[in-house]
Write a protein that holds these residues in place. Structure first.
Motif, PDB file in Angstrom:
ATOM      1  N   LEU A 191      20.106   1.031   4.956  1.00 10.47           N
ATOM      2  CA  LEU A 191      19.944   2.145   5.898  1.00 10.47           C
ATOM      3  C   LEU A 191      20.194   3.483   5.216  1.00 10.47           C
ATOM      4  CD1 LEU A 191      21.553   0.788   9.183  1.00 10.47           C
ATOM      5  CD2 LEU A 191      19.159   1.353   8.780  1.00 10.47           C
ATOM      6  N   GLY A 192      21.212   3.531   4.372  1.00  6.82           N
ATOM      7  CA  GLY A 192      21.497   4.764   3.638  1.00  6.82           C
ATOM      8  C   GLY A 192      20.344   5.156   2.726  1.00  6.82           C
ATOM      9  N   GLY A 193      19.768   4.172   2.044  1.00  5.32           N
ATOM     10  CA  GLY A 193      18.619   4.453   1.191  1.00  5.32           C
ATOM     11  C   GLY A 193      17.422   4.946   1.986  1.00  5.32           C
ATOM     12  N   GLY A 194      17.199   4.353   3.147  1.00  5.99           N
ATOM     13  CA  GLY A 194      16.097   4.787   4.000  1.00  5.99           C
ATOM     14  C   GLY A 194      16.294   6.204   4.516  1.00  5.99           C
ATOM     15  N   LEU A 195      17.510   6.516   4.937  1.00  9.79           N
ATOM     16  CA  LEU A 195      17.789   7.873   5.412  1.00  9.79           C
ATOM     17  C   LEU A 195      17.633   8.892   4.289  1.00  9.79           C
ATOM     18  CD1 LEU A 195      20.842   7.233   7.765  1.00  9.79           C
ATOM     19  CD2 LEU A 195      18.499   7.834   8.415  1.00  9.79           C
ATOM     20  N   LEU A 196      18.069   8.520   3.094  1.00  5.89           N
ATOM     21  CA  LEU A 196      17.910   9.407   1.946  1.00  5.89           C
ATOM     22  C   LEU A 196      16.422   9.649   1.658  1.00  5.89           C
ATOM     23  CD1 LEU A 196      19.174  10.986  -0.405  1.00  5.89           C
ATOM     24  CD2 LEU A 196      19.137   8.859  -1.717  1.00  5.89           C
ATOM     25  N   LEU A 197      15.632   8.588   1.716  1.00  5.94           N
ATOM     26  CA  LEU A 197      14.192   8.744   1.494  1.00  5.94           C
ATOM     27  C   LEU A 197      13.542   9.623   2.562  1.00  5.94           C
ATOM     28  CD1 LEU A 197      13.026   5.216   0.351  1.00  5.94           C
ATOM     29  CD2 LEU A 197      12.701   7.357  -0.872  1.00  5.94           C
ATOM     30  N   ARG A 227       6.161   6.614   7.777  1.00  3.85           N
ATOM     31  CA  ARG A 227       5.891   5.236   8.218  1.00  3.85           C
ATOM     32  C   ARG A 227       6.242   4.237   7.125  1.00  3.85           C
ATOM     33  NH1 ARG A 227       1.125   7.568  10.114  1.00  3.85           N
ATOM     34  NH2 ARG A 227       0.013   6.767   8.300  1.00  3.85           N
ATOM     35  N   THR A 228       5.885   4.551   5.889  1.00  2.00           N
ATOM     36  CA  THR A 228       6.190   3.647   4.780  1.00  2.00           C
ATOM     37  C   THR A 228       7.691   3.475   4.616  1.00  2.00           C
ATOM     38  OG1 THR A 228       4.167   4.316   3.645  1.00  2.00           O
ATOM     39  CG2 THR A 228       5.880   3.283   2.300  1.00  2.00           C
ATOM     40  N   VAL A 229       8.425   4.587   4.650  1.00  2.00           N
ATOM     41  CA  VAL A 229       9.881   4.527   4.486  1.00  2.00           C
ATOM     42  C   VAL A 229      10.518   3.732   5.619  1.00  2.00           C
ATOM     43  CG1 VAL A 229      11.975   5.932   4.553  1.00  2.00           C
ATOM     44  CG2 VAL A 229      10.094   6.596   3.075  1.00  2.00           C
ATOM     45  N   LEU A 230      10.078   3.957   6.836  1.00  2.00           N
ATOM     46  CA  LEU A 230      10.661   3.238   7.971  1.00  2.00           C
ATOM     47  C   LEU A 230      10.387   1.741   7.895  1.00  2.00           C
ATOM     48  CD1 LEU A 230       9.982   5.750  10.878  1.00  2.00           C
ATOM     49  CD2 LEU A 230      12.171   5.211   9.808  1.00  2.00           C
ATOM     50  N   SER A 231       9.188   1.358   7.495  1.00  2.00           N
ATOM     51  CA  SER A 231       8.887  -0.074   7.408  1.00  2.00           C
ATOM     52  C   SER A 231       9.646  -0.736   6.263  1.00  2.00           C
ATOM     53  CB  SER A 231       7.387  -0.302   7.277  1.00  2.00           C
ATOM     54  OG  SER A 231       6.893   0.257   6.096  1.00  2.00           O
ATOM     55  N   VAL A 232       9.725  -0.064   5.131  1.00  2.00           N
ATOM     56  CA  VAL A 232      10.480  -0.636   4.006  1.00  2.00           C
ATOM     57  C   VAL A 232      11.973  -0.698   4.342  1.00  2.00           C
ATOM     58  CG1 VAL A 232      11.194  -0.223   1.626  1.00  2.00           C
ATOM     59  CG2 VAL A 232       8.807  -0.045   2.240  1.00  2.00           C
ATOM     60  N   THR A 233      12.491   0.315   5.020  1.00  2.00           N
ATOM     61  CA  THR A 233      13.902   0.302   5.407  1.00  2.00           C
ATOM     62  C   THR A 233      14.188  -0.853   6.363  1.00  2.00           C
ATOM     63  OG1 THR A 233      14.077   2.683   5.117  1.00  2.00           O
ATOM     64  CG2 THR A 233      15.748   1.635   6.475  1.00  2.00           C
ATOM     65  N   ALA A 234      13.326  -1.036   7.353  1.00  2.00           N
ATOM     66  CA  ALA A 234      13.531  -2.140   8.296  1.00  2.00           C
ATOM     67  C   ALA A 234      13.474  -3.484   7.571  1.00  2.00           C
ATOM     68  CB  ALA A 234      12.479  -2.081   9.398  1.00  2.00           C
ATOM     69  N   GLY A 235      12.507  -3.654   6.679  1.00  2.00           N
ATOM     70  CA  GLY A 235      12.422  -4.895   5.916  1.00  2.00           C
ATOM     71  C   GLY A 235      13.627  -5.120   5.027  1.00  2.00           C
ATOM     72  N   THR A 236      14.110  -4.063   4.425  1.00  2.00           N
ATOM     73  CA  THR A 236      15.281  -4.183   3.555  1.00  2.00           C
ATOM     74  C   THR A 236      16.524  -4.529   4.354  1.00  2.00           C
ATOM     75  OG1 THR A 236      14.291  -2.517   2.108  1.00  2.00           O
ATOM     76  CG2 THR A 236      16.595  -3.032   1.725  1.00  2.00           C
ATOM     77  N   MET A 267      14.006  -0.497  -3.097  1.00  2.00           N
ATOM     78  CA  MET A 267      14.127  -1.160  -1.804  1.00  2.00           C
ATOM     79  C   MET A 267      13.120  -2.301  -1.670  1.00  2.00           C
ATOM     80  SD  MET A 267      14.896   2.128   0.614  1.00  2.00           S
ATOM     81  CE  MET A 267      15.201   1.226   2.120  1.00  2.00           C
ATOM     82  N   CYS A 268      11.905  -2.101  -2.173  1.00  2.00           N
ATOM     83  CA  CYS A 268      10.897  -3.171  -2.137  1.00  2.00           C
ATOM     84  C   CYS A 268      11.323  -4.358  -3.003  1.00  2.00           C
ATOM     85  CB  CYS A 268       9.544  -2.644  -2.602  1.00  2.00           C
ATOM     86  SG  CYS A 268       8.764  -1.530  -1.430  1.00  2.00           S
ATOM     87  N   VAL A 269      11.900  -4.075  -4.158  1.00  2.00           N
ATOM     88  CA  VAL A 269      12.389  -5.145  -5.028  1.00  2.00           C
ATOM     89  C   VAL A 269      13.521  -5.903  -4.342  1.00  2.00           C
ATOM     90  CG1 VAL A 269      13.609  -5.596  -7.194  1.00  2.00           C
ATOM     91  CG2 VAL A 269      11.616  -4.098  -7.179  1.00  2.00           C
TER      92      VAL A 269
END
Length: 114
Positions: free
Chosen positions: A52-58, A20-29, A97-99
């Motif tokens: 998107l690539g960073g989110g998939l990797l995470l 959930r954390t990764v998906l929300s941060v990916t969407a925000g990014t 990603m958060c930064v």
């Protein structure tokens, strides 16, 4: 207590919370990167794709970590020989990603205000 974890679904809960954390941060990014690249078409396409690539990797790293943790915990009578916390790479990528979201938000606010 014979097992090194509680009788509940603790590894599954931890993995789902990471997901959930990764998906929300990916969407925000992705949204933040899209706004940042709005004035430049190449950046407008490349930055969200990088997010998107960073989110998939995470997500992939989290799934691998969960499988390893689950196998270690379910092994009969074993105590994990090494820490089973997320590695620095996973946390570093999530922090990056958060930064990016924060920097993009500040840039967007500054550009819109002028």
């Amino acid at each position: 207590m014979s097992a090194p974890w509680d009788a509940g679904l603790q590894p599954e809960r931890a993995e789902l919370s990471w997901r959930r954390t990764v998906l929300s941060v990916t969407a925000g990014t992705v949204v933040a990167a899209r706004y940042l690249g709005q004035s430049h078409p190449v950046l407008g396409a490349l930055l969200p794709l990088a997010a998107l690539g960073g989110g998939l990797l995470l997500l992939r790293l989290g799934a691998i970590r969960f499988r390893r943790l689950n196998a270690r915990l379910r092994a009969v009578g074993s105590q994990p020989a090494e820490p089973v916390m997320p590695g620095a790479g996973m946390l570093g990528l999530l922090t990056g990603m958060c930064v990016l979201i924060g920097v993009t938000s500040v840039v967007f606010i500054m550009v819109t205000a002028w």
